[in-house]
Design a protein around this motif. Structure first.
Motif: not given
Length: 238
Positions: A10-17, A57-64
């Motif tokens: 559930r990864v999201s990435v936000t830059s400004g709007e 990420p702005t939200s969520g998680e990444v795993r390696f």
């Protein structure tokens, strides 16, 4: 050991709007070559840069390999997950000097092995790096990555500025790298290239994963949205 190289939860990435990635849930296999494709601005490079924490990420998680990235030292992660960028960046001096930027204590034998893995002759060690061709410079970048012993190779459109011969040389290095047990994650806009090198594909559109899986499976039964993209006439399909 986890069956996935990377897991996105559930990864999201936000830059400004601007929402660059939207609620991405994805497992990238720990084997072969995974190619990430999608229209310009779909979030391909953002997804790749998350893999070694050039983005977070702005939200969520990444795993390696099962471990959350925020629990890993970024410098150690970037040795384990080596990245090659669109434009080759070489430093002043010889190829040997460039390899020692990555590993100051590298032996001659280790440097020669890295060059061979990158499909360069060992005699290139004494050549001046910034006098090499673009394709040779990109292979020096690969050798510089290999010398740290990465567990995976991240490739962000590494052949977009190269001629066909140099492109095939880089593709061949990636193919042999994956075959040797070091999985490759490759971003491209070129669907012909995707068809040549991919074992698995991830299709991104407007920051969302719209399809992913083995190449033959996705191409064999694409959704209507994916079919329209794959059949477009502006992606280098041959």
């Amino acid at each position: 050991m986890t069956a996935s190289l990377y897991d996105f939860d559930r990864v999201s990435v936000t830059s400004g709007e601007v929402l660059r990635l939207r609620d991405v849930t994805l497992a990238i296999p720990a084997g072969g070559t995974t190619v990430v494709v999608g229209p310009s601005g779909s979030g391909k490079s953002t997804l790749l840069r998350l893999c070694n924490r050039l983005e977070v990420p702005t939200s969520g998680e990444v795993r390696f390999r099962g471990t959350p990235l925020d629990e890993l030292d970024p410098l150690v992660l970037r040795q384990r997950a080596g990245m090659v960028f669109q434009r080759p960046t070489v430093f002043a001096g010889s190829v040997r000097d460039n390899l020692r930027v990555a590993d100051p204590h590298a032996s001659e034998e280790a440097m020669q092995r890295s060059l061979e893995r990158a499909s360069l002759d060992a005699g290139a060690l004494d050549r001046t790096a910034d006098e090499l061709s673009g394709g040779e410079q990109q292979r020096v970048c690969l050798a510089r990555t290999f010398i740290t012993g990465p567990e995976t190779l991240l490739m962000d459109e590494p052949t977009s500025a190269l001629d066909p011969q140099a492109t095939r040389a880089i593709e061949s290095v990636a193919e042999s790298t994956a075959a040797g047990g070091c999985p490759v994650v490759w971003v491209t806009h070129d669907l012909s290239q995707m068809r040549r090198i991919a074992d698995h594909i991830v299709v991104l559109m407007e920051g969302r994963v719209v399809r992913h899986g083995p190449l033959d499976e996705v191409l064999g039964s694409p959704t209507e949205l994916v079919r329209e993209y794959l059949e477009g006439d502006d992606h280098g399909i041959q």
